[in-house]
Design a protein around this motif. Structure first.
Motif, mmCIF file in Angstrom:
data_model
loop_
_atom_site.group_PDB
_atom_site.id
_atom_site.type_symbol
_atom_site.label_atom_id
_atom_site.label_comp_id
_atom_site.label_asym_id
_atom_site.label_seq_id
_atom_site.Cartn_x
_atom_site.Cartn_y
_atom_site.Cartn_z
ATOM 1 N N ARG A 47 0.820 -1.210 0.000
ATOM 2 C CA ARG A 47 0.000 0.000 0.000
ATOM 3 C C ARG A 47 0.858 1.266 0.000
ATOM 4 O O ARG A 47 0.617 2.185 -0.791
ATOM 5 N N GLN A 48 1.835 1.342 0.876
ATOM 6 C CA GLN A 48 2.646 2.557 0.986
ATOM 7 C C GLN A 48 3.403 2.841 -0.303
ATOM 8 O O GLN A 48 3.440 3.973 -0.779
ATOM 9 N N ALA A 49 4.007 1.793 -0.871
ATOM 10 C CA ALA A 49 4.770 1.988 -2.109
ATOM 11 C C ALA A 49 3.843 2.349 -3.263
ATOM 12 O O ALA A 49 4.171 3.216 -4.086
ATOM 13 N N GLY A 50 2.678 1.702 -3.325
ATOM 14 C CA GLY A 50 1.759 1.975 -4.421
ATOM 15 C C GLY A 50 1.220 3.392 -4.388
ATOM 16 O O GLY A 50 1.168 4.070 -5.420
ATOM 17 N N GLN A 51 0.810 3.858 -3.197
ATOM 18 C CA GLN A 51 0.253 5.208 -3.132
ATOM 19 C C GLN A 51 1.327 6.262 -3.365
ATOM 20 O O GLN A 51 1.064 7.301 -3.974
ATOM 21 N N TRP A 52 2.554 6.007 -2.906
ATOM 22 C CA TRP A 52 3.658 6.948 -3.167
ATOM 23 C C TRP A 52 3.880 7.095 -4.675
ATOM 24 O O TRP A 52 3.954 8.206 -5.199
ATOM 25 N N LEU A 53 3.981 5.964 -5.359
ATOM 26 C CA LEU A 53 4.204 5.998 -6.804
ATOM 27 C C LEU A 53 3.002 6.592 -7.530
ATOM 28 O O LEU A 53 3.156 7.450 -8.406
ATOM 29 N N GLY A 54 1.811 6.156 -7.155
ATOM 30 C CA GLY A 54 0.616 6.619 -7.846
ATOM 31 C C GLY A 54 0.434 8.121 -7.768
ATOM 32 O O GLY A 54 0.095 8.770 -8.767
ATOM 33 N N ARG A 55 0.645 8.699 -6.593
ATOM 34 C CA ARG A 55 0.459 10.142 -6.432
ATOM 35 C C ARG A 55 1.500 10.927 -7.205
ATOM 36 O O ARG A 55 1.198 11.970 -7.805
ATOM 37 N N ARG A 56 2.705 10.447 -7.224
ATOM 38 C CA ARG A 56 3.756 11.195 -7.922
ATOM 39 C C ARG A 56 3.650 11.078 -9.434
ATOM 40 O O ARG A 56 3.964 12.024 -10.158
ATOM 41 N N VAL A 57 3.210 9.959 -9.917
ATOM 42 C CA VAL A 57 2.967 9.847 -11.366
ATOM 43 C C VAL A 57 1.845 10.808 -11.773
ATOM 44 O O VAL A 57 1.939 11.491 -12.804
ATOM 45 N N ILE A 58 0.789 10.873 -10.980
ATOM 46 C CA ILE A 58 -0.304 11.800 -11.279
ATOM 47 C C ILE A 58 0.197 13.233 -11.292
ATOM 48 O O ILE A 58 -0.129 14.016 -12.198
ATOM 49 N N ALA A 59 0.998 13.611 -10.283
ATOM 50 C CA ALA A 59 1.516 14.982 -10.227
ATOM 51 C C ALA A 59 2.371 15.300 -11.447
ATOM 52 O O ALA A 59 2.221 16.368 -12.058
ATOM 53 N N CYS A 60 3.256 14.379 -11.823
ATOM 54 C CA CYS A 60 4.126 14.616 -12.978
ATOM 55 C C CYS A 60 3.318 14.672 -14.274
ATOM 56 O O CYS A 60 3.576 15.523 -15.135
ATOM 57 N N ALA A 61 2.347 13.767 -14.409
ATOM 58 C CA ALA A 61 1.540 13.738 -15.631
ATOM 59 C C ALA A 61 0.709 15.000 -15.766
ATOM 60 O O ALA A 61 0.613 15.595 -16.859
ATOM 61 N N PHE A 62 0.107 15.459 -14.673
ATOM 62 C CA PHE A 62 -0.711 16.672 -14.733
ATOM 63 C C PHE A 62 0.157 17.910 -14.977
ATOM 64 O O PHE A 62 -0.270 18.839 -15.667
ATOM 65 N N ARG A 63 1.349 17.919 -14.409
ATOM 66 C CA ARG A 63 2.231 19.077 -14.654
ATOM 67 C C ARG A 63 2.655 19.117 -16.120
ATOM 68 O O ARG A 63 2.702 20.181 -16.740
ATOM 69 N N PHE A 64 2.955 17.951 -16.677
ATOM 70 C CA PHE A 64 3.272 17.872 -18.106
ATOM 71 C C PHE A 64 2.086 18.329 -18.941
ATOM 72 O O PHE A 64 2.240 19.063 -19.924
ATOM 73 N N TYR A 65 0.897 17.891 -18.564
ATOM 74 C CA TYR A 65 -0.318 18.247 -19.296
ATOM 75 C C TYR A 65 -0.547 19.760 -19.296
ATOM 76 O O TYR A 65 -0.846 20.352 -20.340
ATOM 77 N N LEU A 66 -0.389 20.395 -18.139
ATOM 78 C CA LEU A 66 -0.569 21.847 -18.083
ATOM 79 C C LEU A 66 0.501 22.569 -18.890
ATOM 80 O O LEU A 66 0.235 23.612 -19.492
ATOM 81 N N GLY A 67 1.705 22.006 -18.910
ATOM 82 C CA GLY A 67 2.751 22.582 -19.749
ATOM 83 C C GLY A 67 2.396 22.499 -21.224
ATOM 84 O O GLY A 67 2.658 23.433 -21.999
ATOM 85 N N LEU A 68 1.776 21.387 -21.609
ATOM 86 C CA LEU A 68 1.343 21.222 -22.996
ATOM 87 C C LEU A 68 0.256 22.236 -23.349
ATOM 88 O O LEU A 68 0.278 22.838 -24.432
#
Length: 254
Positions: A47-68
């Protein structure tokens, strides 16, 4: 050529439609790209590893999206104020909800954010697998929301809620739900307000998904007051609603 001059050009409406297709299409593509990985990793990772990875992928993907969107779609995002919250632990972030983009704006700058979202979105094809991996909270019963939210806060996460419960219909603000105040009181965690302002109500409650934006689109996030909830949660919510209404009555673009 200035933005104002280009906006008056005969091809500008065509550009707005193209920008809409680029914006919606690229978001769907990002979600579909992460979907199989999130679905596979959810049952495999602790659980801890999954939520850590999941939240950071979302943050990076959304930041990339807003940059686009900034690069290709004449959008301007003024979100630097959110960076001041980035490394804080155990914080409840409440914001007004003018657009479907609101969660994207906040999560793009908060890599440990846990969003309280519609329960139906946890089963949505585009968003469900990613949300489950990140351990986002579905807005089922009040007991479920409070229990799951308090657990995330105890682990040091930042809980993101929109206390209007749905996108704003009667601007500047719809009545607030007391759940955020109840969570703050139960957990003892401070409540940080964020004011979101858009140049137009793009993707708001009365803006159909396929209606093109009015460009250039400007989106601003500014930090409001921080509260420690010690009073009864209904009484506090009434005061919080007054605070939001006062702040949103005079939008700031400085």
């Amino acid at each position: 050529m200035t933005e104002r001059a280009r906006q008056r050009g005969p091809l500008w409406p065509l550009y707005e439609r193209l920008a809409m297709l680029v914006g919606l299409g690229s978001l769907a593509l990002l979600c579909l790209t992460w979907l199989p990985f999130a679905a596979l990793l959810h049952p495999l990772l602790p659980r801890q590893a999954g939520q850590w990875l999941g939240r950071r992928v979302i943050a990076c993907a959304f930041r990339f999206y807003l940059g686009l969107l900034s690069l290709l779609c004449a959008c301007r995002f003024e979100l630097d104020a959110l960076d001041r919250l980035r490394d804080e632990k155990s914080l409840i972030i409440v914001a007004n909800h003018p657009s479907l983009l609101d969660a994207v704006l906040l999560a793009s700058r908060l890599p440990n954010a846990v969003c309280v979202m519609k329960a139906s979105l946890l089963d949505n094809l585009l968003f469900g697998a990613a949300a489950r991996l990140a351990r986002y909270v579905g807005n089922g019963s009040a007991h479920h929301i409070v229990k799951r939210s308090c657990r995330s806060l105890a682990e040091g996460a930042q809980l993101v809620l929109f206390p209007e419960s749905s996108r704003t219909k009667h601007f500047p603000l719809d009545p607030l739900d007391p759940t955020a105040a109840l969570i703050a009181r139960r957990s003892g965690v401070p409540l940080q307000t964020v004011l979101l302002e858009f140049s137009t109500p793009y993707l708001g409650k009365d803006w159909p998904l396929w209606r093109p934006p009015v460009l250039p689109l400007r989106c601003t996030a500014r930090l409001g007051q921080r509260f420690q909830v010690t009073t009864e949660h209904h009484a506090f919510t009434a005061g919080l609603e007054q605070y939001f209404r006062a702040e949103l009555a005079t939008p700031r673009h400085d």
